[in-house]
Design a protein around this motif. Structure first.
Motif, PDB file in Angstrom:
ATOM      1  N   VAL A  33       0.876  -1.182   0.000  1.00  0.00           N
ATOM      2  CA  VAL A  33       0.000   0.000   0.000  1.00  0.00           C
ATOM      3  C   VAL A  33       0.911   1.229   0.000  1.00  0.00           C
ATOM      4  O   VAL A  33       1.671   1.433   0.939  1.00  0.00           O
ATOM      5  CB  VAL A  33      -0.938   0.030   1.234  1.00  0.00           C
ATOM      6  N   GLN A  51      -5.953   5.019   2.454  1.00  0.00           N
ATOM      7  CA  GLN A  51      -4.772   5.611   1.853  1.00  0.00           C
ATOM      8  C   GLN A  51      -5.186   6.801   1.007  1.00  0.00           C
ATOM      9  O   GLN A  51      -6.243   6.788   0.387  1.00  0.00           O
ATOM     10  CB  GLN A  51      -4.082   4.539   0.991  1.00  0.00           C
ATOM     11  N   GLU A  53      -3.525   9.135  -2.048  1.00  0.00           N
ATOM     12  CA  GLU A  53      -2.390   9.157  -2.975  1.00  0.00           C
ATOM     13  C   GLU A  53      -1.490  10.351  -2.712  1.00  0.00           C
ATOM     14  O   GLU A  53      -1.954  11.481  -2.591  1.00  0.00           O
ATOM     15  CB  GLU A  53      -2.881   9.163  -4.417  1.00  0.00           C
ATOM     16  N   LYS A  55       2.214  10.722  -4.289  1.00  0.00           N
ATOM     17  CA  LYS A  55       3.231  10.043  -5.088  1.00  0.00           C
ATOM     18  C   LYS A  55       4.659  10.172  -4.573  1.00  0.00           C
ATOM     19  O   LYS A  55       5.424   9.238  -4.614  1.00  0.00           O
ATOM     20  CB  LYS A  55       3.146  10.493  -6.539  1.00  0.00           C
ATOM     21  N   LEU A  68      -8.736   6.170  -0.490  1.00  0.00           N
ATOM     22  CA  LEU A  68      -8.971   4.889  -1.141  1.00  0.00           C
ATOM     23  C   LEU A  68      -8.763   3.819  -0.075  1.00  0.00           C
ATOM     24  O   LEU A  68      -8.005   4.011   0.871  1.00  0.00           O
ATOM     25  CB  LEU A  68      -7.988   4.697  -2.299  1.00  0.00           C
ATOM     26  N   TYR A  69      -9.434   2.701  -0.239  1.00  0.00           N
ATOM     27  CA  TYR A  69      -9.426   1.678   0.812  1.00  0.00           C
ATOM     28  C   TYR A  69      -8.828   0.385   0.275  1.00  0.00           C
ATOM     29  O   TYR A  69      -8.944   0.068  -0.909  1.00  0.00           O
ATOM     30  CB  TYR A  69     -10.857   1.473   1.335  1.00  0.00           C
ATOM     31  N   TRP A  70      -8.190  -0.332   1.172  1.00  0.00           N
ATOM     32  CA  TRP A  70      -7.463  -1.548   0.837  1.00  0.00           C
ATOM     33  C   TRP A  70      -7.853  -2.649   1.819  1.00  0.00           C
ATOM     34  O   TRP A  70      -8.032  -2.390   3.011  1.00  0.00           O
ATOM     35  CB  TRP A  70      -5.967  -1.316   0.956  1.00  0.00           C
ATOM     36  N   TYR A  80      -6.893  -6.410  -2.245  1.00  0.00           N
ATOM     37  CA  TYR A  80      -7.974  -5.706  -2.932  1.00  0.00           C
ATOM     38  C   TYR A  80      -7.643  -4.225  -2.831  1.00  0.00           C
ATOM     39  O   TYR A  80      -7.624  -3.656  -1.746  1.00  0.00           O
ATOM     40  CB  TYR A  80      -9.323  -6.050  -2.294  1.00  0.00           C
ATOM     41  N   ARG A  81      -7.370  -3.602  -3.980  1.00  0.00           N
ATOM     42  CA  ARG A  81      -6.755  -2.288  -4.044  1.00  0.00           C
ATOM     43  C   ARG A  81      -7.698  -1.197  -4.534  1.00  0.00           C
ATOM     44  O   ARG A  81      -8.601  -1.467  -5.302  1.00  0.00           O
ATOM     45  CB  ARG A  81      -5.596  -2.320  -5.038  1.00  0.00           C
ATOM     46  N   TYR A  82      -7.380   0.022  -4.128  1.00  0.00           N
ATOM     47  CA  TYR A  82      -8.020   1.232  -4.660  1.00  0.00           C
ATOM     48  C   TYR A  82      -9.546   1.145  -4.636  1.00  0.00           C
ATOM     49  O   TYR A  82     -10.218   1.423  -5.619  1.00  0.00           O
ATOM     50  CB  TYR A  82      -7.529   1.532  -6.085  1.00  0.00           C
ATOM     51  N   SER A  84     -13.373   2.176  -3.393  1.00  0.00           N
ATOM     52  CA  SER A  84     -14.155   3.287  -2.846  1.00  0.00           C
ATOM     53  C   SER A  84     -14.667   2.844  -1.472  1.00  0.00           C
ATOM     54  O   SER A  84     -14.615   1.658  -1.131  1.00  0.00           O
ATOM     55  CB  SER A  84     -15.343   3.603  -3.758  1.00  0.00           C
ATOM     56  N   TYR A  88     -15.371  -0.979  -0.387  1.00  0.00           N
ATOM     57  CA  TYR A  88     -14.725  -1.478   0.831  1.00  0.00           C
ATOM     58  C   TYR A  88     -15.757  -2.107   1.765  1.00  0.00           C
ATOM     59  O   TYR A  88     -15.573  -3.229   2.250  1.00  0.00           O
ATOM     60  CB  TYR A  88     -13.984  -0.312   1.503  1.00  0.00           C
TER      61      TYR A  88
END
Length: 108
Positions: A33, A51, A53, A55, A68-70, A80-82, A84, A88
């Motif tokens: 993450v 999380q 972003e 960069k 964003l939720y992981w 399970y990435r990015y 909403s 989630y």
């Protein structure tokens, strides 16, 4: 040198270099993450994280940034990435994740 490392489940680590440089890595140092992890929680089966972003992992994060939720399944190591917030919550129900495993957004 990190400010702190939290050993979670199955070799996953929350690594905090600063307020803005916070990530989740596996024990080999592979980034799972990216910056900036703003909240996380875990139990023996799952790790959940929010999380925003960022960069370069430096500088302030906009108050308007959308988290964003992981979800990390510690048994299968599937990530399970990015997600909403709605996705989630749906995944948490689908996977039967404990209602006690909450992020700050769920404690309001």
């Amino acid at each position: 040198m990190s400010d702190g490392v939290t050993n979670m489940n199955n070799g996953y680590l929350h690594v905090r270099e600063s307020n803005y440089s916070q990530v989740i890595e596996d024990e080999s140092g592979k980034l799972i993450v990216p910056c900036t992890v703003i909240d996380f929680n875990y139990d023996k089966n799952f790790i959940v994280a929010a999380q925003v972003e960022n960069k370069d992992c430096f500088g302030r994060i906009s108050d308007k940034a959308t988290p964003l939720y992981w979800i990390i399944d510690c048994k299968s190591n599937k990530v399970y990435r990015y997600l909403s917030l709605e996705q989630y919550r749906d995944f948490k129900k689908q996977f039967g994740i404990s209602k006690r495993l909450k992020l700050k957004v769920e404690r309001k």
